[in-house]
Design a protein around this motif. Structure first.
Motif, PDB file in Angstrom:
ATOM      1  N   VAL A  80       0.838  -1.198   0.000  1.00  0.00           N
ATOM      2  CA  VAL A  80       0.000   0.000   0.000  1.00  0.00           C
ATOM      3  C   VAL A  80       0.874   1.249   0.000  1.00  0.00           C
ATOM      4  N   ALA A  81       1.920   1.257   0.831  1.00  0.00           N
ATOM      5  CA  ALA A  81       2.819   2.414   0.892  1.00  0.00           C
ATOM      6  C   ALA A  81       3.507   2.632  -0.453  1.00  0.00           C
ATOM      7  N   GLU A  82       3.929   1.542  -1.083  1.00  0.00           N
ATOM      8  CA  GLU A  82       4.606   1.647  -2.385  1.00  0.00           C
ATOM      9  C   GLU A  82       3.668   2.195  -3.444  1.00  0.00           C
ATOM     10  N   SER A  83       2.430   1.752  -3.396  1.00  0.00           N
ATOM     11  CA  SER A  83       1.490   2.174  -4.435  1.00  0.00           C
ATOM     12  C   SER A  83       1.064   3.624  -4.259  1.00  0.00           C
ATOM     13  N   THR A  84       1.188   4.153  -3.054  1.00  0.00           N
ATOM     14  CA  THR A  84       0.778   5.539  -2.819  1.00  0.00           C
ATOM     15  C   THR A  84       1.955   6.501  -2.709  1.00  0.00           C
ATOM     16  N   SER A  85       3.186   5.987  -2.641  1.00  0.00           N
ATOM     17  CA  SER A  85       4.338   6.878  -2.492  1.00  0.00           C
ATOM     18  C   SER A  85       4.785   7.383  -3.861  1.00  0.00           C
ATOM     19  N   SER A 151       9.913   8.264   3.816  1.00  0.00           N
ATOM     20  CA  SER A 151       9.796   6.910   4.372  1.00  0.00           C
ATOM     21  C   SER A 151      10.981   6.078   3.871  1.00  0.00           C
ATOM     22  N   GLU A 152      11.103   4.872   4.404  1.00  0.00           N
ATOM     23  CA  GLU A 152      12.170   3.964   3.961  1.00  0.00           C
ATOM     24  C   GLU A 152      12.067   3.714   2.460  1.00  0.00           C
ATOM     25  N   SER A 153      10.847   3.436   2.000  1.00  0.00           N
ATOM     26  CA  SER A 153      10.674   3.132   0.580  1.00  0.00           C
ATOM     27  C   SER A 153      10.946   4.360  -0.285  1.00  0.00           C
ATOM     28  N   GLU A 154      10.617   5.536   0.211  1.00  0.00           N
ATOM     29  CA  GLU A 154      10.896   6.759  -0.547  1.00  0.00           C
ATOM     30  C   GLU A 154      12.395   7.029  -0.616  1.00  0.00           C
ATOM     31  N   ILE A 155      13.104   6.767   0.463  1.00  0.00           N
ATOM     32  CA  ILE A 155      14.565   6.927   0.444  1.00  0.00           C
ATOM     33  C   ILE A 155      15.174   5.993  -0.594  1.00  0.00           C
ATOM     34  N   LEU A 156      14.706   4.763  -0.619  1.00  0.00           N
ATOM     35  CA  LEU A 156      15.203   3.797  -1.610  1.00  0.00           C
ATOM     36  C   LEU A 156      14.866   4.246  -3.032  1.00  0.00           C
ATOM     37  N   ALA A 157      13.643   4.724  -3.239  1.00  0.00           N
ATOM     38  CA  ALA A 157      13.226   5.168  -4.570  1.00  0.00           C
ATOM     39  C   ALA A 157      14.063   6.363  -5.018  1.00  0.00           C
ATOM     40  N   LEU A 158      14.312   7.297  -4.111  1.00  0.00           N
ATOM     41  CA  LEU A 158      15.110   8.478  -4.430  1.00  0.00           C
ATOM     42  C   LEU A 158      16.551   8.088  -4.757  1.00  0.00           C
ATOM     43  N   ALA A 159      17.132   7.224  -3.950  1.00  0.00           N
ATOM     44  CA  ALA A 159      18.505   6.769  -4.196  1.00  0.00           C
ATOM     45  C   ALA A 159      18.608   6.019  -5.518  1.00  0.00           C
ATOM     46  N   ALA A 160      17.616   5.199  -5.812  1.00  0.00           N
ATOM     47  CA  ALA A 160      17.620   4.460  -7.079  1.00  0.00           C
ATOM     48  C   ALA A 160      17.517   5.418  -8.264  1.00  0.00           C
ATOM     49  N   TYR A 161      16.720   6.467  -8.116  1.00  0.00           N
ATOM     50  CA  TYR A 161      16.592   7.450  -9.198  1.00  0.00           C
ATOM     51  C   TYR A 161      17.910   8.200  -9.398  1.00  0.00           C
ATOM     52  N   ILE A 162      18.539   8.606  -8.295  1.00  0.00           N
ATOM     53  CA  ILE A 162      19.828   9.307  -8.398  1.00  0.00           C
ATOM     54  C   ILE A 162      20.870   8.393  -9.034  1.00  0.00           C
ATOM     55  N   ASP A 163      20.775   7.105  -8.780  1.00  0.00           N
ATOM     56  CA  ASP A 163      21.696   6.136  -9.386  1.00  0.00           C
ATOM     57  C   ASP A 163      21.573   6.125 -10.906  1.00  0.00           C
ATOM     58  N   THR A 164      20.413   6.476 -11.431  1.00  0.00           N
ATOM     59  CA  THR A 164      20.255   6.504 -12.895  1.00  0.00           C
ATOM     60  C   THR A 164      21.114   7.604 -13.525  1.00  0.00           C
ATOM     61  N   PHE A 165      21.475   8.626 -12.764  1.00  0.00           N
ATOM     62  CA  PHE A 165      22.343   9.691 -13.304  1.00  0.00           C
ATOM     63  C   PHE A 165      23.683   9.107 -13.714  1.00  0.00           C
ATOM     64  N   LYS A 166      24.194   8.202 -12.900  1.00  0.00           N
ATOM     65  CA  LYS A 166      25.467   7.544 -13.192  1.00  0.00           C
ATOM     66  C   LYS A 166      25.337   6.763 -14.501  1.00  0.00           C
TER      67      LYS A 166
END
Length: 174
Positions: A80-85, A151-166
């Protein structure tokens, strides 16, 4: 005389055989009684062990069902958190002003470039900012305000997105 001796010996031998046979029969009866008692005790012990095993198995089953239900609830909450974040890209929109569109800008001329940092490193830094444990360039309080609502999942999503810059940079370099 030999005949008398023979009869005496035979009587004596018969008497001894009777005593030996009687003793053997007595021992056999005692052994049979002991065997019956051993079988009875063994049956009782096996029955008791079976009951105890059944009780333990029942408790283990109950614990496993409870653990499974808890895990299911946690997974449901995460789904639920993933689908709404928001996605990592949407989250990064708050970072563009300081870190640049592709993460290659030194925030306020002080921070390190975030593009190229590993996901684990970015997650660790964001969590440290969120907890108020990081202030390398004097921007810790500002970054704490940015990271605290994540949230934890948002931190992961943000870090994963920043990783795409590399990855984007590597494609440009090719």
């Amino acid at each position: 005389m030999n005949y008398r001796r023979y009869i005496l010996w035979m009587m004596l031998a018969g008497s001894l055989c009777t005593e030996v046979f009687a003793a053997s029969l007595d021992n056999l009866q005692k052994t049979e009684e002991g065997s019956k008692k051993t079988i009875e005790v063994t049956k009782e012990a096996a029955t008791k062990l079976a009951e105890e095993t059944k009780d333990v198995a029942s408790e283990l089953k109950k614990s496993a069902v409870e653990a499974l239900q808890e895990a299911h609830e946690k997974v449901s909450q995460i789904v639920v958190a993933e689908s709404t974040s928001p996605t990592g890209e949407a989250l990064y929109s708050k970072c563009i002003a300081c870190h640049g569109v592709d993460g290659t800008k030194h925030a306020l001329g002080k921070s390190a470039v975030i593009a190229g940092q590993s996901i684990d490193m970015l997650v660790g830094k964001l969590k440290a900012y969120k907890a108020g444990r990081r202030n390398v360039t004097g921007l810790g309080a500002f970054m704490q305000k940015v990271a605290t609502p994540l949230s934890e999942s948002e931190i992961l999503a943000l870090a994963a997105y920043i990783d795409t810059f590399k990855q984007q940079k590597e494609k440009k370099d090719d």
